[in-house]
Enzyme design. Structure first.
Site, mmCIF file in Angstrom:
data_model
loop_
_atom_site.group_PDB
_atom_site.id
_atom_site.type_symbol
_atom_site.label_atom_id
_atom_site.label_comp_id
_atom_site.label_asym_id
_atom_site.label_seq_id
_atom_site.Cartn_x
_atom_site.Cartn_y
_atom_site.Cartn_z
ATOM 1 N N GLN A 1 -0.117 22.884 31.786
ATOM 2 C CA GLN A 1 -0.726 22.331 31.495
ATOM 3 C C GLN A 1 0.070 20.833 31.188
ATOM 4 O O GLN A 1 -0.801 20.587 30.073
ATOM 5 C CB GLN A 1 -2.466 22.015 31.440
ATOM 6 N N LEU B 1 -3.673 27.967 23.198
ATOM 7 C CA LEU B 1 -3.395 26.840 23.760
ATOM 8 C C LEU B 1 -4.431 25.810 24.185
ATOM 9 O O LEU B 1 -3.896 24.482 25.513
ATOM 10 C CB LEU B 1 -2.591 27.284 24.575
ATOM 11 N N ASN C 1 -3.034 20.953 22.272
ATOM 12 C CA ASN C 1 -3.958 21.407 23.508
ATOM 13 C C ASN C 1 -2.845 21.235 25.411
ATOM 14 O O ASN C 1 -2.168 20.742 25.105
ATOM 15 C CB ASN C 1 -5.053 21.201 24.269
ATOM 16 N N CYS C 2 -2.775 21.697 25.607
ATOM 17 C CA CYS C 2 -2.372 21.813 27.550
ATOM 18 C C CYS C 2 -2.643 22.346 28.330
ATOM 19 O O CYS C 2 -2.850 22.540 29.241
ATOM 20 C CB CYS C 2 -1.281 23.304 27.233
ATOM 21 N N VAL C 3 -4.347 21.636 28.323
ATOM 22 C CA VAL C 3 -5.332 20.852 29.152
ATOM 23 C C VAL C 3 -4.240 20.029 30.512
ATOM 24 O O VAL C 3 -3.444 19.400 29.916
ATOM 25 C CB VAL C 3 -6.728 20.767 29.089
#
Lengths: 426, 77, 350
Positions: A112, A209, A241-243
């Site tokens: 993401q 993550l 975060n990796c959204v």
């Protein structure tokens, strides 16, 4: 709590032998920057580049965007719990370097990550195309675990932003804005006639993550709590975060939270902006119930008349959003919610995973599934190796003419759920 | 229909093939079935085996009815 | 460049043929010169487009010969080879709106041509146009003609040129469930604060996404004592006694069936069948237990696993049945089951 936020506009960034800020130009030595980045032991190598508005440049995969800020007076330091100690921040004086950001990139951490185009149609969708971006390109050491790499890249970004901001520490700001939130009692006496309003911010906390940090604490481990609205301006909340890139809040957006800013504009005039309430979006149902219960309780305790609630991410957090809205409305407190939509590429699907009639005042940041064709740009900072893998893209994304057809989901900040951008949908 | 019966006060288990639709319409207890034209059967099996298969699905449905759920749940196994 | 070709549909009133007394005026095509509101459209188009034909039809005539007239409209439009077709505007005229919406949808479906009409949002015709025709929002009387033309004409030109059509609030059409992105003038946070101030003050505001009407129901507690529980079978798979005594429709059913299985231990080809028209019925007809597992339930009843199988089962056809009807049946079935002392329900769907 009172914060004087000084602003110094950076008009250009140039690489040079010596790192300094002079006449609004940021000069940075790659050697200095490398030394800062390599203090992270999981980073093998670091390189740097500059992307300016209007240039034919694409930055991808974008991990985080950070605005350089430094504390010039008062307790604590920027990014408490990471760069500084854990003193309570949000008072005294802070200097922000405006018009620029530090953007971290490198081999992908997770699916993401985002895209920032500095020109072309993609540039309209990301608010970060209007900034001078000092890009930090990091390679992890061999056999580095994903989460270690995420942490190292996050820290490198924060450290470089702090290093850069430190160069401006002794320069007088061009403009200073003062934000002040009195304690509850004083505020009540000062504005007895004004409706009491708070901002309820939901922080992404779906697990490894997918985390956000508050004073160094992983937000999935917090109970909802209350901040002075100026605390986030000093980096009390930051992104790990990796959204999906379109609607996660990079650290830059936490520092410049637009809902905080726009509520402050009305503070003392049409409303009494009482507090910044933060809560999380965890994956267990019991957590969702507990956090929304506590959030509604805090709102009631603060004697609020109305709140703005913002979500981060989509899917199961839609349920948290609806729970918060429903429970806060049930306390007799009026709500406006800010979110984005996943209505499918044709715009015909259900936009949210959950719904309730209490959510009768909603601001939307647009449909993240909408397709956009981004032309080939002259230069890529980072790598195009992952362009077909990031969330919102597909293995059919890359076209024969070098352009890519992707959902705007891939574009950093396109559908910001704190309303940082102007995109919307009907 | 599932939802309205449940709303009247009875636990309902929805045995269906296209479980995502069941999720969308809002069933709470969902048990996957075999195929659209024969949700609780399989014509290619001998009669006895087919009945055993049907019994398994019905037992799963009963298990779902005796299990407390807090939200929409698909009973896979 | 040659002008874009537009076909225009209006009723007898706007064609200045007459009012209600002329509502039975049969369908007619006038090629060339625009008629009635067509003049205003022609003016608005300027050099860009021209009306090449006007279809005139009395409102009663249309509504008494819907299928036939719709077909004729499609044929007439086809012969004129237009780039876009304009219907009305119909304002709040119900039958006129229905004609506009129905024909617009048909032209869209059969000729794949872009269509635009204009109606007052409460006009029943709006629904017939669904996501097929752009329905421009008008006021409830023809006095709004100038404004309607001002919005419809540029939209028609955009459609004729296959240009990007913006969001409903930008272009002035009624949103019928398709979400379209656009850039607002103010950022989201500012809009949120403005909306909040209005909500606090009790002033009207417009949410940017009205909540959809799909709701959730709290799960009922589990069955505690299965061995003493009365379980009922319900199906949307259309299983009914052989011969379908209540004539349950094979699609979009208007009723549900309530049938006894007292003393029945197995559903057989000779006694039961399916009324469902949405799937291959041969398997269900051969052995209806494949949809409604009466055989297994009887076995479990005998073995004492369940207390009792309810002696009545309920059936309907889930094929294309309107949500509102399904809801009504569900509520009624639930009521009957509850009063019969049933403890839990197995509902099977095909």
């Amino acid at each position: 709590m009172k914060l004087e936020l000084g602003k110094l506009t950076i008009r250009d960034i140039r690489f040079s032998e010596e790192s300094k800020i002079s006449e609004g130009i940021l000069y940075v030595s790659k050697e200095d920057l490398r030394r800062v980045a390599l203090t992270e032991e999981k980073i093998k190598s670091a390189d740097f580049d500059i992307a300016r508005p209007g240039e034919s440049v694409r930055i991808t995969p974008v991990k985080d965007v950070v605005e350089p800020r430094v504390k010039t007076e008062g307790p604590g330091g920027i990014f408490p719990g990471f760069i500084a100690g854990v003193d309570t921040v949000g008072s005294g004086k802070t200097l922000a370097l405006k018009g620029m950001a530090v953007v971290t990139t490198g081999p992908i951490v997770n699916f993401q990550e985002g895209v920032i185009d500095m020109s072309g149609p993609g540039a309209d969708y990301t608010p970060f195309s209007k900034l001078l971006n000092l890009c930090v390109i990091c390679e992890p050491v061999d056999n580095c675990e994903k989460h270690q790499y995420e942490s190292a890249l996050r820290m490198a970004g924060l450290k470089i932003a702090s290093f850069v901001a430190g160069l401006g520490k002794d320069i007088a700001p061009e403009e200073t804005e003062t934000f002040e939130t009195p304690d509850l009692l004083t505020g009540m006496k000062a504005f007895p006639e004004l409706p009491r309003v708070a901002y309820v911010q939901m922080l992404q906390s779906q697990g490894l993550l997918h985390d956000t940090y508050v004073y160094g604490v992983d937000a999935k481990k917090i109970l909802p709590t209350v901040l002075y609205p100026t605390e986030s301006m000093d980096g009390a909340i930051l992104s790990g975060n990796c959204v999906s890139a379109c609607d996660k809040n990079p650290t830059y957006i936490h520092e410049n939270n637009p809902i905080v800013e726009d509520l402050f504009k009305q503070h003392g005039k049409t409303i009494n902006f009482v507090a910044h309430v933060i809560t999380n979006e965890n994956v267990f149902l019991a957590d969702k119930e507990r956090s929304s219960n506590q959030t509604a309780k805090l709102c009631k305790m603060l004697g609020l008349d109305a709140v703005i609630i913002s979500e981060e991410g989509f899917g199961n957090p839609d349920t948290d959003l609806i729970m918060n809205c429903k429970k806060i409305e049930a306390e007799g407190i009026k709500t406006v919610i800010v979110t984005d939509e996943y209505a499918g590429r044709d715009g015909k699907s259900q936009s949210l995973a959950d719904a309730d009639k209490a959510a009768d005042a909603l601001v939307t940041a647009g449909n993240a599934n909408q397709l956009v064709r981004l032309p080939k740009l002259d230069k890529v900072i980072g790598t195009m190796d992952y362009i077909s893998k990031i969330a919102g893209s597909s293995d059919k994304a890359l076209q024969s003419d070098g352009s890519i057809e992707v959902e705007i989901q891939v574009i950093t900040g396109a559908t910001s759920e704190v309303g940082f951008h102007t995109l919307s949908a009907r | 229909m599932v939802k309205e019966i449940e709303r009247s006060g009875l636990p309902v288990v929805h045995v269906c093939t296209v479980t995502p639709i069941s999720m969308t319409v809002g069933a709470n207890r969902i048990v996957p079935a075999i195929a659209i034209p024969h949700p609780l059967g399989n014509p290619s099996l001998p009669k006895e085996e087919e009945k055993a298969l049907r019994r398994k699905i019905v037992e799963k449905a009963l298990k779902a009815l005796t299990t407390e759920v807090t939200g929409q749940t698909v009973f896979k196994d | 460049m040659s002008k874009l070709r537009v076909v225009h549909y209006i009723n007898q009133f706007f064609a200045q043929i007459g009012g209600e007394e002329k509502a039975d005026y049969p369908i007619e095509l006038r090629e060339g010169t625009p008629v009635g509101p067509g003049l205003a459209f022609t003016q608005a188009f300027g050099e860009d487009a021209e009306i090449v034909g006007t279809i005139i039809c009395g409102d009663s005539y249309f509504n008494e010969n819907i299928e036939e007239t719709t077909k004729k409209v499609v044929e007439m439009v086809k012969g004129l080879k237009p780039d876009v077709v304009i219907f009305g505007p119909a304002f709040n005229a119900g039958r006129y709106g229905f004609a506009c919406g129905t024909c617009a949808a048909a032209v869209h479906d059969e000729l794949e041509l872009p269509v635009v009409t204009g109606m007052y949002p409460e006009n029943p015709g709006v629904d017939t146009a669904k996501d097929k025709a752009y329905v421009v929002v008008t006021k409830n009387s023809a006095a709004d003609m100038r404004h309607a033309v001002k919005v419809m004409a540029p939209l028609a030109l955009k459609l004729a040129r296959h240009e990007h059509v913006g969001a409903s609030c930008e272009e002035g059409y009624i949103n019928q469930g398709i979400r379209v992105n656009f850039f607002e003038k103010k950022r989201g946070s500012e809009r949120a604060v403005e909306m909040l101030l209005k909500k606090i003050a009790g002033k009207p505001y417009e949410t940017e996404y009205p909540m959809p009407s799909f709701d959730r129901v709290e799960p009922m507690p589990a069955v505690k004592d299965l061995a003493h529980a009365k379980i009922a079978l319900v199906t949307s798979g259309g299983i009914c006694p052989k011969g379908n005594p209540d004539h349950i429709e094979s699609s979009n059913a208007t009723k549900f069936g309530e049938y006894s299985i007292e003393g029945v231990t197995d559903l057989t080809e000779e006694t039961f069948e399916t009324a469902h028209g949405g799937y291959d019925p041969s398997y269900a007809n051969e052995d209806p237990d494949r949809v409604l597992p009466v055989d297994i339930m009887r076995d479990l009843e005998k073995e004492g696993v369940i207390g009792k199988l309810h002696e009545l089962f309920y059936t309907t056809v889930g094929n294309g049945t309107a949500v509102a009807s399904a809801k009504k049946y569900g509520a009624e079935i639930g009521k009957r089951l509850l009063s019969a002392g049933v403890n839990a329900v197995i509902l099977t769907s095909t």
